[in-house]
Structure formats: C-alpha cells, structure tokens
Design an enzyme around this catalytic site. Structure first.
Site, short mmCIF file in Angstrom:
data_model
loop_
_atom_site.label_atom_id
_atom_site.label_comp_id
_atom_site.label_asym_id
_atom_site.label_seq_id
_atom_site.Cartn_x
_atom_site.Cartn_y
_atom_site.Cartn_z
N PHE A 257 0.86 -1.19 0.00
CA PHE A 257 0.00 0.00 0.00
C PHE A 257 0.89 1.23 0.00
O PHE A 257 1.65 1.46 0.93
CB PHE A 257 -0.94 0.03 1.21
CG PHE A 257 -1.94 1.14 1.09
CD1 PHE A 257 -3.18 0.92 0.49
CD2 PHE A 257 -1.65 2.43 1.52
CE1 PHE A 257 -4.09 1.95 0.33
CE2 PHE A 257 -2.55 3.47 1.36
CZ PHE A 257 -3.78 3.22 0.77
N ASP B 142 9.32 3.15 1.74
CA ASP B 142 8.10 3.84 2.17
C ASP B 142 7.93 3.64 3.67
O ASP B 142 7.60 2.55 4.13
CB ASP B 142 6.90 3.26 1.39
CG ASP B 142 5.58 3.89 1.79
OD1 ASP B 142 5.47 4.39 2.94
OD2 ASP B 142 4.64 3.87 0.98
N LYS C 214 1.94 10.45 7.75
CA LYS C 214 1.21 9.94 8.91
C LYS C 214 1.70 10.52 10.26
O LYS C 214 1.48 11.68 10.52
CB LYS C 214 1.29 8.41 8.93
CG LYS C 214 0.28 7.77 7.95
CD LYS C 214 0.10 6.30 8.28
CE LYS C 214 -0.81 5.60 7.31
NZ LYS C 214 -2.19 5.58 7.74
N THR D 298 2.85 24.80 -6.28
CA THR D 298 2.58 26.09 -5.63
C THR D 298 3.12 26.12 -4.21
O THR D 298 3.86 27.02 -3.84
CB THR D 298 1.07 26.39 -5.61
OG1 THR D 298 0.60 26.47 -6.95
CG2 THR D 298 0.77 27.70 -4.90
#
Lengths: 471, 471
Positions: free
Chosen positions: B189, B295, B326, B351
């Site tokens: 995931f 990750d 997280k 931005t």
C-alpha cells in the site's frame, strides 16, 4: 471604511526597496543555507512574513513590495489578516492541528459545521464536497470520482464488480484497471503528479521524464482582443475548438470519461474561455456522456469578481465537478449529483481525507469575502485598474499586447513581445517595489489579493509606466 | 515520571463505554447530517477531540476508548499533547497558517530552522528533504525524483533535453514522456492516486475503475512465525522473492526505474521484510541501476522502537529515497545523493511545496521523541505487550495466529481464522472500550501512540482476553 484600512490600518503606504539587486544580500545568504537541504533555486527572495501586512510583502533585507502575485495567486485576503489570525488561534484550530483526525473514519464533531461554512461559498448548483490537499490532489480526486461514475453507468446502477474485474485490477490490467482517458487542453495546467501531469500541457519542463497516460489535449480558444470588437472571429475560434473536442472524444483510442478545463487558463497564459465555449462544452459532454470538470484552482475564490470564475458563464445544467485549492487554502471538489458518491465506501478514501486546519481557514476566508462584499470590490477595482492599463496600452501598444481580463475583476494579463522582454519587465518591477508574476512565455499576470484597492492599483500603474518606459 | 503522567496527568484511568452499540445515537445523528454533504460511510463514530486526551479518544456519546489505532497510525504522541499545543500556538505557526507561502518561490525566514529540526530526525544516511502533503503525494514526488535521476543517468550528467523530448512530452509521448516503471510488491500500500495507486496492490476496492500504469508487482516474503524458529525456511522465502524481483526488473516490458517497498507491509497485513531481504534489495538495485525507495509512511516515526523501521536492517549503502507522512503529520522524502536534486529548477515544484504548519508539528514531534526517549519506551512497552500476547496465544492459538512484531516496538499484529471472526473481534473490542484496527483480510494491527505504556497494554490485554473468550 475601505477594507484595507479596516484590516490593515498599519499597511505601508508605498513600497520601499533598499537593495540594489533582488534577492538582496541577506536573502542570498539565507538561500545558500536553505539550499543545502532543500531545492531553493526558484526562490525570488526570502520573505519575512512577520513584517508583511495586507498587500505588502517584506523580504529578509527589509525590502517592502506591493504584492500583486500573492504566493502564486494563493493569498485571498492579504498578509496577517486579523480575521484569519483569529481563526488560527481558535480552539477548533488548535484541535485540528494537534489531533489531526482520519476524517473518514473518526470525523470530528467540528467537521459538519466547518464543511457547511465552506459549502455556503460553493459554486451555484453544487452542494456536496470531497476534500483534498492541493490543486493537483483535488483534480486527481475528481478524476477518481469521474472514473467511478463513468464505469458505474456502463455497469448499471447497483451492479457488482465482476470476478474478472476483481482479479485483473490487482495486476493493473483491464477491465479492473480500465483504459479510460481525461481530455484536457493544450496550455492547460492542472498539477504535476502523474494523472494531473498527463492533463497538464503547459511547458516541457513541467513534464519531462515522467511517464504519462495516453490522454488527449484539445485546443483551447485563442481569442483576438479586445473581445467586444472581435465577436465573430472569436465565435469562429470557439467553433473550431469545439469541433476538435468532439472529434477527439469520438475518435480517441481510449474512451474519454471526463473533460477538465480552466475557465481561464492561468499558468498557460491567461487564455479566456467564452460563455459560449464553456456552455457548448456542457452540451457536448452531456451528448457524449463525458463528465465535465471545471478546474477553479487559480480562478476561484473571488479574483474575477465572482466567487467562481465559471459563474460568469452561467453553465446550465451545472457542471459535474468543480475543483478548488490555492486562495481557498483548503482543496477538493464540489459536486451535486449523488451518483458521484461511489457505490461503496472506501473507494474515495485515504488516511486524512483532507486537512481540517485548512478547511477552517477556508471557512473564515469565505465568510470574510461575503461579509465585506469583496467580490464587488474586486470587480470595481479591477475595472479601475483595467481602464488605467488600457491607457498605458494606447501609449505603449507593444508592451501591452492582447490586454485581457476586462470585466473579470483583477484577473488581468497582457503580453510582451518576447520572454526576455517580459522577464526584464518583471525584474525591473521588483526593483521598483512591485512583486508581479508572469505566465506562459510572454504574459504578465496580475494576481493581487481581494484587499487590493484603487490606491494599490495606482502604485502598480505608476511603477509599470516607469518600467515600461525603461524597457 | 512516566511520559503519559508527564503529558497527561488527567488521562482517564480506564475506558468507559456507555452506549450499547457503536456508533452510539449521538454519533448516528451527527453522521446523518454529515452524510448529506460528505461521504461519511466509513466512520466508526464521531469523535470529540476536545475531550480526548493522551491514549484515550472520546466520542460524541461520551464513550471513552483506549485508542490503539490512533487515526490509522497517525497520532504520534497522544491527543491534546501539551507540547504540540504549544507549537500550535506559536507565532511561527500563526504565520504559517495565515500567510501560507509558496515555499519554492518565497520561502519564509522560518523555513530553514523548521527543516533542520525535521532533518535531525532523518533516517541514518539521509540529510536532504523535499516536502509534500500526504503519503501518496510523498511517494509520487519520490517517483518524480527517481524518474528524473534515472533519465539523467541515461542522458549523461549535464546533457540537455533533445528537441524531440521537448516536443513529444507535450503530447504525452515518448521519449519526452518515457515508458518507465516502478516495481512494487503484492499486498503493498503506497497511496491511492494514480501512480501511487499503480504500485498499491492491497485490495481491489482501493483500485477498481481507475486507469493504472502497467507496472509490475513482485512477491513480498511471507514468513513462518515465530521468526527465530523458522530461519532456514524464511531465508528460502527471501531468496524466492528476490529472484522474482530480479526477474521482473530484467524482463519487464518497460524499464524499471525504481523499486518501492514498505519495511513492514502495513495495510497489506503487517508482512515483515527481513534485514537480509531489505539489504539484498539494496545490492540488487545497485547492480541493476534501479532507484531504491523505502516507504516509511506507516512504519516511521518511532512505532517499531527505531525512528525509522528500516534502520533495523542497517541497509548499506543507505537507500536512495525514504518517504514519510502519517505520524510525522508532515510528508515528503529524505535523500542524500545530490544527484536527486533535478538538473534544473521548477522540475520538482508546485505552488506550496509542502505545508509549513505541519512541518512545525513534525519538528515538535521529533524533538519530543528525542528528549523523552520515546523510542526506548516504545521498544520496552512493545516487548512487554508482545510477551503478554504470546501468553494469550498459547491459550488461544487459533485466535492469535502468526503473531508478529517481536522486537519491533508496539508494531504488533496477528491473524484470526476469517475476516468475519476478525471483524467481530474488533467490534467487540470497541464495546469493551478499545479502539483497534485491522489490516488485510485476517489481521489485527496494533498502532498505539508513543505515549502508550505498560498500564495501557494491561487494559488492552484484559479486553482482548475477554473478547477472545467471547468469540
């Protein structure tokens, strides 16, 4: 009392530039330190936000600029706005900051009222929301909504996923991972992630080296200005582009599930889409079963004199999804058709489902715009500024080509003859105390806050007339 | 003094559930209102964050739960932490909230010190940062860095883009938009946008109906537990999976530019990758010229008893990119090789270039973890809890299958025999006052905050032993 006087009684009266080059020596020193750990090469200067106020931004060297760029069009009310400071100090904000919820699983008691405040400001015809984190994120979330809607219509309402879909999707293969496209326009800017990057078509440097989906780019109308004097030619241009859109949708190798468009292409050079063009796209998308997404990331939240730029076109029936970010600080999309809520939970989902701290700021911004009639002010100041720029244009037609944004608040732009000339103008404007941005290759774009008034416009026009004379 | 006592002297002593079902009537009522404008179907209850404290979350009905899920593993220190409240009220925070900068163009004077605080907590071997907004965003930004790096090596350092690249990229065609892949793992995931969605391989519902890149999924090792008693079998499993990775990289139809892996697959069922496996991937990626991305979105920031879970594997040389989000509240990637800074500015850009308000929170969290030795505490409490769960396992082996997370702090999980049984357990645990999450089809995952202590573990284990007996 003027809004700037109400919010910012201590706002500087004029810009002051003390250094002979920009960035000044203190900015240069700080950027070198920052550059050791962070890509600071695009920085114009290091800003001192403590000292910035209203329409003025102060840098690390103490230079004070009238800010007509406003953080790439993302400051709504001006620096250190007292009402936003109030919101930032509220108990609701403290909770949002220290107890950030997974809003989908454990929404806060505050969430409903926070969202309702934002929804009061939703575009006409839209009354539901899904929240994200940036313009690119908002657009990609909208694509997800569009793809689920498109496939649900194909599959039939209530139909379950097939076993084949459930197995192929785990291998990134169709039909579970279908080949579907989003149509966008040349010169469009919708963000820089991978799906948003595939619909973006602004400059090579924004896209080079990144894999992209095989999605089509139609042509965005390129009008002759002033609009009022070129109606027939511009209508023909609209029809030419509409034909391209229809041809692409009906002939592209991948089914086109959605179309995304900016009512004014901003990064791409302030290219305006007419009421006729935007309405015709509604007719076309309905005819062809394509989801219609309006990207209001840069055009939204008041700068055109309407809350949302596409309201100028009064599109009927309302478009399907409207994305927002930037001046709203919060991001996401508005919608109205309940079929854009996926058939099952956890399909449009992630850990945070948005940023409550920024939603609170968005609500406060919306309230201030409404209570202080900032849309009317923006329209009025925009007209005032536009008229002054027309005068400059008559004096220096080469330096104010294709002036655009009449009757669109302060969302004004024009072209110079070359990138070098445009860049020289922007550089000189900074030295004269005005922070102004460019877009595309040739354009100057004005993006002041909604606290921008006639007196600020006067300062900008004065600096411009000197800078243009110096070119 | 214990950290919970120091931070939360008023923390509840025990959970209290007053309603006979969850969500209780007040939550149900509020969710109905929320559901009119927002997809609230995944909500377990409406939370009252004002009343939540430390390890306890309170809902709209006044139920008080021990929170062992912590907003899908994203609360680091507990609710209403006084040090975070301090950070939330700082002048620096107010500025970040009301004057949100375009950090790439107009970085604040504050930015350098904010980033340095975060970087003090960076994984060993990493000393630079690029900032994003969420785990999905962080991973996609890392992919962009990886693709640019990969193509720069092909092109030769300093080489310019070709005319063909500059023209084809505007049509989403190669070579400007190259066909390049990121390899990930089954059950992985990494987020739910389009590129992150293409590497995610958790459940069909996360991916159905969304176009995906044709990117490969290797197999993640599936170990036999307890690890210490199954070393030979697990080594063979590692080698089997390594061979698949190598085969995919060398044979996939699209060149594999990067590999992304979670050191423990979290959403996918708490599947652990061994030190040998993670190190072998380093060797393999170096051999094959593939960028190695770890990750740490769910595993990072202390929950395994190390600041970053992959530090357990002491991978040498350090991996290329480490993504986070997280529990750090802020998001982005760490790196060390200056070649991961693109050859030109504005290639890794948008931005906002991150969220300074959340960066300030991240810095405060990092400081608190370090000053209070929360990594040691987490390791200690994890060992304590794991030992208690082993006892329960010996009593109820069917209800605690494949217990995992030994010596990994409180990052603990186990399996039940079916989804229905697992879901029933989680539901009953809520009624017994413990908010616990699941992952994959069969697993219970424990994700408490870093203020979780032995006394909290006792409460959880007591509720568990009752709930399991009731199953």
């Amino acid at each position: 009392m003027s809004i700037a006087a109400k919010y910012y009684p201590q706002e500087p009266k004029v810009p002051v530039v003390k250094t002979s080059s920009i960035p000044g020596p203190e900015s240069v020193k700080e950027l070198a330190q920052l550059g050791e750990v962070f890509d600071a090469r695009p920085a114009y200067f290091v800003a001192d936000y403590e000292k910035s106020l209203g329409n003025y931004i102060v840098d690390a060297d103490g230079n004070t600029y009238l800010d007509v760029y406003a953080q790439i069009a993302s400051i709504a009310l001006g620096y250190n706005n007292p009402k936003l400071i109030e919101a930032a100090q509220s108990p609701e904000m403290i909770r949002a900051l220290v107890d950030r919820p997974a809003l989908g699983n454990f929404p806060s008691k505050d969430l409903n009222s926070i969202l309702r405040k934002i929804l009061k400001f939703a575009p006409k015809g839209q009354d539901k929301i899904w929240s994200g984190l940036s313009g690119a994120d908002a657009n990609e979330l909208a694509f997800k909504a569009a793809f689920m809607y498109y496939r649900a219509k194909q599959r039939g309402v209530g139909a379950e996923f097939s076993a084949e879909e459930n197995s192929t999707v785990m291998k990134n293969e169709e039909p579970g991972s279908p080949h579907l496209a989003v149509l966008s326009f040349k010169k469009a800017f919708h963000g820089r992630l991978f799906a948003s990057g595939s619909v973006t078509c602004s400059k090579p440097i924004h896209k080079l080296d990144f894999p992209a989906f095989n999605w089509p780019h139609a042509e965005y109308p390129s009008y002759t200005f002033p609009l009022a004097e070129n109606e027939a030619a511009n209508r023909a241009e609209d029809d030419r582009c509409l034909k391209i859109v229809e041809d692409l949708i009906t002939s592209w190798s991948i089914p086109v599930a959605a179309l995304i468009i900016e009512p004014i292409q901003s990064e791409g050079g302030d290219n305006h889409g007419s009421k006729y063009f935007l309405q015709s796209l509604r007719d076309l998308t309905l005819k062809l079963g394509v989801v219609y997404i309006i990207d209001e990331v840069q055009t939204g939240v008041g700068a055109t004199g309407k809350a949302w730029c596409h309201e100028w076109a009064d599109i009927q029936p309302p478009v399907d999804l409207v994305t927002f970010s930037k001046k709203f600080q919060s991001a996401g999309y508005f919608f109205h058709d309940p079929l854009f809520v996926p058939n099952k939970p956890y399909r449009q989902f992630n850990t945070w489902c948005g940023e409550p701290a920024r939603m609170i700021i968005a609500g406060a911004i919306a309230e201030e715009i409404t209570e202080n009639n900032l849309l009317d002010q923006c329209a009025r100041v925009g007209d005032y500024l536009y008229a002054k720029l027309e005068k400059l244009q008559s004096q220096y037609p080469d330096k104010f080509q294709r002036l655009r944004g009449q009757n669109r608040g302060t969302f004004i732009a024009w072209d110079l003859s070359s990138s070098a000339e445009r860049d020289a103008l922007l550089k000189d404007l900074k030295l004269k105390g005005c922070n102004v941005g460019g877009c595309a290759e040739l354009s100057v774009r004005l993006r002041p806050t909604l606290s921008f008034e006639e007196k600020h416009a006067d300062i900008l026009v004065e600096a411009l007339s000197q800078a243009v004379a110096d070119l």
